[in-house]
Design a protein around this motif. Structure first.
Motif, PDB file in Angstrom:
ATOM      1  N   TYR A 150       0.847  -1.199   0.000  1.00 19.08           N
ATOM      2  CA  TYR A 150       0.000   0.000   0.000  1.00 19.08           C
ATOM      3  C   TYR A 150       0.880   1.245   0.000  1.00 19.08           C
ATOM      4  O   TYR A 150       2.104   1.183   0.157  1.00 19.08           O
ATOM      5  N   ALA A 151       0.227   2.389  -0.183  1.00 16.34           N
ATOM      6  CA  ALA A 151       0.927   3.671  -0.168  1.00 16.34           C
ATOM      7  C   ALA A 151       0.069   4.683   0.577  1.00 16.34           C
ATOM      8  O   ALA A 151      -1.114   4.455   0.829  1.00 16.34           O
ATOM      9  N   LEU A 152       0.677   5.803   0.913  1.00 14.05           N
ATOM     10  CA  LEU A 152      -0.004   6.896   1.602  1.00 14.05           C
ATOM     11  C   LEU A 152      -0.224   8.053   0.627  1.00 14.05           C
ATOM     12  O   LEU A 152       0.510   8.181  -0.373  1.00 14.05           O
ATOM     13  N   PRO A 153      -1.204   8.914   0.878  1.00 11.81           N
ATOM     14  CA  PRO A 153      -1.442  10.056  -0.015  1.00 11.81           C
ATOM     15  C   PRO A 153      -0.213  10.947  -0.185  1.00 11.81           C
ATOM     16  O   PRO A 153      -0.042  11.595  -1.222  1.00 11.81           O
ATOM     17  N   SER A 154       0.646  10.967   0.826  1.00  9.23           N
ATOM     18  CA  SER A 154       1.847  11.806   0.773  1.00  9.23           C
ATOM     19  C   SER A 154       2.997  11.145   0.024  1.00  9.23           C
ATOM     20  O   SER A 154       4.027  11.786  -0.233  1.00  9.23           O
ATOM     21  N   ASP A 155       2.856   9.862  -0.316  1.00  8.58           N
ATOM     22  CA  ASP A 155       3.885   9.185  -1.105  1.00  8.58           C
ATOM     23  C   ASP A 155       3.890   9.734  -2.523  1.00  8.58           C
ATOM     24  O   ASP A 155       2.942  10.386  -2.978  1.00  8.58           O
ATOM     25  N   HIS A 191       0.084  -5.094 -10.118  1.00  7.53           N
ATOM     26  CA  HIS A 191      -0.666  -4.293 -11.081  1.00  7.53           C
ATOM     27  C   HIS A 191      -1.438  -3.144 -10.444  1.00  7.53           C
ATOM     28  O   HIS A 191      -1.926  -2.271 -11.154  1.00  7.53           O
ATOM     29  N   ARG A 192      -1.592  -3.185  -9.121  1.00  6.40           N
ATOM     30  CA  ARG A 192      -2.341  -2.115  -8.451  1.00  6.40           C
ATOM     31  C   ARG A 192      -1.793  -1.893  -7.047  1.00  6.40           C
ATOM     32  O   ARG A 192      -1.264  -2.812  -6.428  1.00  6.40           O
ATOM     33  N   ILE A 193      -1.934  -0.668  -6.575  1.00  9.71           N
ATOM     34  CA  ILE A 193      -1.513  -0.313  -5.224  1.00  9.71           C
ATOM     35  C   ILE A 193      -2.640   0.489  -4.574  1.00  9.71           C
ATOM     36  O   ILE A 193      -3.162   1.439  -5.172  1.00  9.71           O
ATOM     37  N   TYR A 194      -3.002   0.111  -3.364  1.00 10.87           N
ATOM     38  CA  TYR A 194      -4.043   0.818  -2.636  1.00 10.87           C
ATOM     39  C   TYR A 194      -3.430   1.979  -1.861  1.00 10.87           C
ATOM     40  O   TYR A 194      -2.365   1.845  -1.255  1.00 10.87           O
ATOM     41  N   VAL A 195      -4.128   3.096  -1.893  1.00  7.27           N
ATOM     42  CA  VAL A 195      -3.728   4.248  -1.110  1.00  7.27           C
ATOM     43  C   VAL A 195      -4.624   4.288   0.124  1.00  7.27           C
ATOM     44  O   VAL A 195      -5.855   4.289   0.003  1.00  7.27           O
ATOM     45  N   VAL A 196      -4.008   4.276   1.313  1.00  6.57           N
ATOM     46  CA  VAL A 196      -4.776   4.277   2.554  1.00  6.57           C
ATOM     47  C   VAL A 196      -4.739   5.665   3.187  1.00  6.57           C
ATOM     48  O   VAL A 196      -3.803   6.430   2.984  1.00  6.57           O
ATOM     49  N   GLU A 197      -5.774   5.963   3.947  1.00  9.86           N
ATOM     50  CA  GLU A 197      -5.940   7.283   4.550  1.00  9.86           C
ATOM     51  C   GLU A 197      -4.762   7.629   5.455  1.00  9.86           C
ATOM     52  O   GLU A 197      -4.124   8.680   5.300  1.00  9.86           O
ATOM     53  N   THR A 198      -4.492   6.739   6.419  1.00  5.19           N
ATOM     54  CA  THR A 198      -3.349   6.907   7.325  1.00  5.19           C
ATOM     55  C   THR A 198      -2.805   5.521   7.658  1.00  5.19           C
ATOM     56  O   THR A 198      -3.518   4.515   7.507  1.00  5.19           O
TER      57      THR A 198
END
Length: 332
Positions: free
Chosen positions: A283-288, A303-310
């Motif tokens: 996963y990744a963060l919005p700030s990444d 093929h995909r990466i989820y962006v989590v809130e925190t």
């Protein structure tokens, strides 16, 4: 200064972009230079049975194979998604069943083993699998545009005779981008929250406690190749995709696993295919940054990466696919 005029009134202007170096490289490189030298294309035929095709897909760790007809000509493409759809159709009424219906399971297992490619792809040139080839000699930029904007994941490359000699895929372009990441300049540091793609906000999901077959049925229903796996608090704990169908084994000897929970099913997939399955959720963060996403996609072959809130909430707010990254480069 002499005024320059031409036919019509339209005037095109060139606006400098961070990606100019990469675009120039893509225009100058011919598509065949991206293809691994000496690689033999793995194919299947319309008469091969699903276990044979399934094994080819799993062994090569790919999501599709070109299908050749009896005359040795291109017939279409069979995808892992097609196998998922076929299996879910065999088990169309399983949603209301809490436990394994042994008779239904054995019947479905037999049908899967006996089915052929032709049974699965009755419409070979569908919207999901159109035949949009490019010839050797075309630029890599042409392939990039098609794979970014058309909604398809791979393009057949044909020779002068029209025979398919290889494929260019989104994954191959992501690898190329990672190898040349310096050519997109400051864009590599764009934060994920600033990404422009309009397709980033929808996150398909399934509960970890749901049956695995329910997850695969949801993929087919939503035409989504991957789903976020959520716990009872709606935190994302994993990902399940069409590739995970391999958890039933290519000879379908453990078909019963489809009745286990998604959480248990994924655990078994990791045990069976440790070298082909990420050990944990990526996963990744919005700030990444875009750099971080490209690196993870290329190195982990995902093929995909989820962006989590925190990091604490682990609530998924968007998903970024390979196609999203390719479109971002084009500014689309």
């Amino acid at each position: 200064v002499r005024a320059r005029t031409g036919v019509g009134s339209s005037i095109a202007t060139v606006v400098p972009s961070d990606t100019d170096q990469l675009i120039l490289a893509l225009v100058k490189i011919k598509v065949e230079r991206l293809l691994p030298r000496g690689r033999q294309v793995i194919t299947t035929s319309t008469t091969e049975t699903l276990p044979v095709v399934f094994k080819k897909l799993v062994d090569a760790n790919v999501l599709s194979l070109p299908v050749i007809n009896q005359k040795g000509k291109y017939y279409g493409v069979i995808e892992m998604f097609d196998l998922v759809e076929f299996v879910t159709n065999l088990l169309s009424n399983v949603g209301s069943t809490r436990f394994v219906d042994l008779e239904k399971m054995l019947q479905s297992e037999t049908q899967f083993i006996q089915a052929t490619v032709r049974d699965v792809i009755k419409r070979p040139l569908s919207k999901r699998n159109p035949f949009q080839p490019i010839e050797k000699g075309f630029s890599l930029f042409t392939a990039w545009e098609i794979l970014s904007l058309s909604g398809i994941y791979r393009i057949p490359v044909v020779n002068e005779m029209g025979d398919v000699v290889d494929y260019v895929t989104q994954s191959m372009l992501i690898d190329f981008l990672w190898q040349n990441i310096e050519k997109i300049g400051p864009l590599a540091e764009r934060k994920l929250i600033e990404m422009q793609s309009k397709q980033l906000d929808t996150v398909g999901s399934v509960k970890a406690s749901a049956k695995a077959i329910t997850a695969f049925k949801e993929m087919v229903r939503t035409d989504n190749a991957g789903l976020a796996v959520l716990d009872d608090n709606d935190k994302i704990i994993d990902n399940i995709s069409v590739r995970d169908l391999r958890g039933i084994h290519t000879d379908a000897t453990v078909f019963w696993r489809l009745w286990s929970s998604v959480e248990e099913y994924k655990k078994r997939v990791r045990q069976d295919y440790p070298d082909k399955t990420p050990a944990e959720l990526v996963y990744a963060l919005p700030s990444d940054t875009l750099y971080v996403v490209v690196e993870k996609m290329a190195k982990l072959h995902i093929h995909r990466i989820y962006v989590v809130e925190t990091p604490e909430s682990h609530k998924p707010i968007r998903v970024i696919t390979q196609g999203d990254v390719l479109r971002e480069i084009l500014g689309k």
